[in-house]
Design an enzyme around this catalytic site. Structure first.
Site, mmCIF file in Angstrom:
data_model
loop_
_atom_site.group_PDB
_atom_site.id
_atom_site.type_symbol
_atom_site.label_atom_id
_atom_site.label_comp_id
_atom_site.label_asym_id
_atom_site.label_seq_id
_atom_site.Cartn_x
_atom_site.Cartn_y
_atom_site.Cartn_z
ATOM 1 N N TRP A 12 22.700 44.425 30.235
ATOM 2 C CA TRP A 12 23.493 45.335 31.126
ATOM 3 C C TRP A 12 22.666 46.494 31.151
ATOM 4 C CZ3 TRP A 12 28.991 44.775 28.887
ATOM 5 C CH2 TRP A 12 29.562 43.525 29.012
ATOM 6 N N LYS A 13 21.605 46.773 30.206
ATOM 7 C CA LYS A 13 20.925 48.183 30.459
ATOM 8 C C LYS A 13 22.058 49.164 30.404
ATOM 9 C CE LYS A 13 17.654 46.242 33.463
ATOM 10 N NZ LYS A 13 16.732 46.269 34.551
ATOM 11 N N GLU B 103 11.064 48.649 30.273
ATOM 12 C CA GLU B 103 11.486 49.937 30.545
ATOM 13 C C GLU B 103 11.261 50.397 29.115
ATOM 14 O OE1 GLU B 103 15.453 48.764 32.096
ATOM 15 O OE2 GLU B 103 14.371 47.965 33.912
ATOM 16 N N GLY C 166 19.218 40.981 34.524
ATOM 17 C CA GLY C 166 19.597 42.579 34.681
ATOM 18 C C GLY C 166 20.699 42.511 35.655
ATOM 19 N N GLY C 167 20.550 43.123 36.804
ATOM 20 C CA GLY C 167 21.399 43.488 37.762
ATOM 21 C C GLY C 167 22.535 42.304 38.160
HETATM 22 C C1 PEP Z 1 15.647 43.024 33.282
HETATM 23 O O1 PEP Z 1 15.893 44.137 33.315
HETATM 24 O O2 PEP Z 1 15.653 42.280 32.339
HETATM 25 C C2 PEP Z 1 15.864 42.292 34.581
HETATM 26 C C3 PEP Z 1 15.359 41.059 34.816
HETATM 27 O O3 PEP Z 1 16.278 43.065 35.673
HETATM 28 P P1 PEP Z 1 16.923 42.521 37.077
HETATM 29 O O4 PEP Z 1 17.427 41.008 36.806
HETATM 30 O O5 PEP Z 1 17.654 43.458 37.711
HETATM 31 O O6 PEP Z 1 15.422 42.337 38.006
#
Ligand code: PEP
Length: 251
Positions: free
Chosen positions: A10-11, A98, A235-236
């Site tokens: 979820w960051k 990140e 992620g998103g």
């Molecule tokens: C992540 O940050 O681990 C990721 C895979 O992000 P996204 O799915 O948004 O690219």
């Protein structure tokens, strides 16, 4: 036996109440899943206790997004493994690009963190992956090999049972640009070979290797159909229960 996993990172998103609502929605939808996929969510630290409560009795596992590189003491702003376990975590993500890019997390630091996490009883989702310059220079195999070796070759075959690798090409994270299934598969197969050369075939065959980078319900099926792709770090799309479980349904 290799585990299939879909994990949601979820960051730094959602308030506690939004996070609890999202966790409940994920748990409810995950209850109907019967394809053997393990589901994990990784909310921000502040949400962990409440989300653990919301997930009680469900088949959804709880992960942190990071852990401290010390066990306790004067480390302002850090959260130790024991605290994460106490809050209800079974996992932690480590080495996300990140963290490597914005917080200077090195492979050396990751060795310490992986050791503390395993010693404290957490499973680890270790992220590796090349950036765009490295990919364009044709260095992606070397970069991923070095990250894998620098961290994981400090651990035993037994330790590897509690570690999952997430291959996340940095150029595909949050950009909408997914690696093609072929691009992802060739790196996954390569990581498995690197592991096999060091730990032996059995450890490599049993290793769960996730793909991460703009994975969504519409592309998950093709990615997960690849021989060496055992699921995703999302992620998103993990911020919407329908999309997240839609990805888990792609197996
Ligand atoms: C992540 O940050 O681990 C990721 C895979 O992000 P996204 O799915 O948004 O690219």
């Amino acid at each position: 036996m290799r585990k299939k996993i879909v994990a949601g990172n979820w960051k730094m998103n959602t308030t506690v109440s939004e996070g609890v609502a999202l966790a409940k929605a994920v748990a409810e939808k995950a209850a109907g899943l019967n394809n053997g996929a393990g589901i994990i969510v990784a909310p921000p630290f502040t949400h962990l206790v409440s989300v653990a409560e919301a997930l009680k009795g469900s088949k959804v596992g709880l992960s942190a997004q990071n852990c401290a590189d010390h066990t306790k003491g004067a480390y302002t702003g850090e959260v130790a493994v024991d605290m994460l376990v106490d809050a209800g975590c079974a996992w932690t993500i480590l080495g996300h690009s990140e963290r490597r890019q914005y917080y200077g997390e090195t492979d050396e630091k990751l060795v310490e963190k992986v050791r503390l996490a395993l010693d404290g009883g957490l499973g680890v989702i270790l992220c590796v992956g090349e950036n765009l310059d490295e990919r364009e220079a044709g260095r992606h195999f070397d970069v991923v090999k070095a990250q894998t070796e620098n961290v994981l070759f400090n651990f035993s075959a037994e330790d590897m049972k509690k570690i999952v690798i997430a291959y996340e090409p940095v150029w595909a994270i949050g950009t909408g640009k997914t690696a093609t299934a072929e691009q992802a598969e060739e790196i996954h197969a390569y990581i498995r070979k690197v592991l096999a050369d060091h730990f032996g075939k059995k450890v490599a065959e049993d290793m769960t290797i996730l793909y991460g980078g703009s994975c969504k319900p519409s592309n998950a099926k093709e990615l997960f159909a690849q021989k060496d792709i055992d699921g995703g770090l999302i992620g998103g799309a993990s911020l919407k229960a329908d999309d997240f479980i839609g990805i888990a349904l792609a197996f």
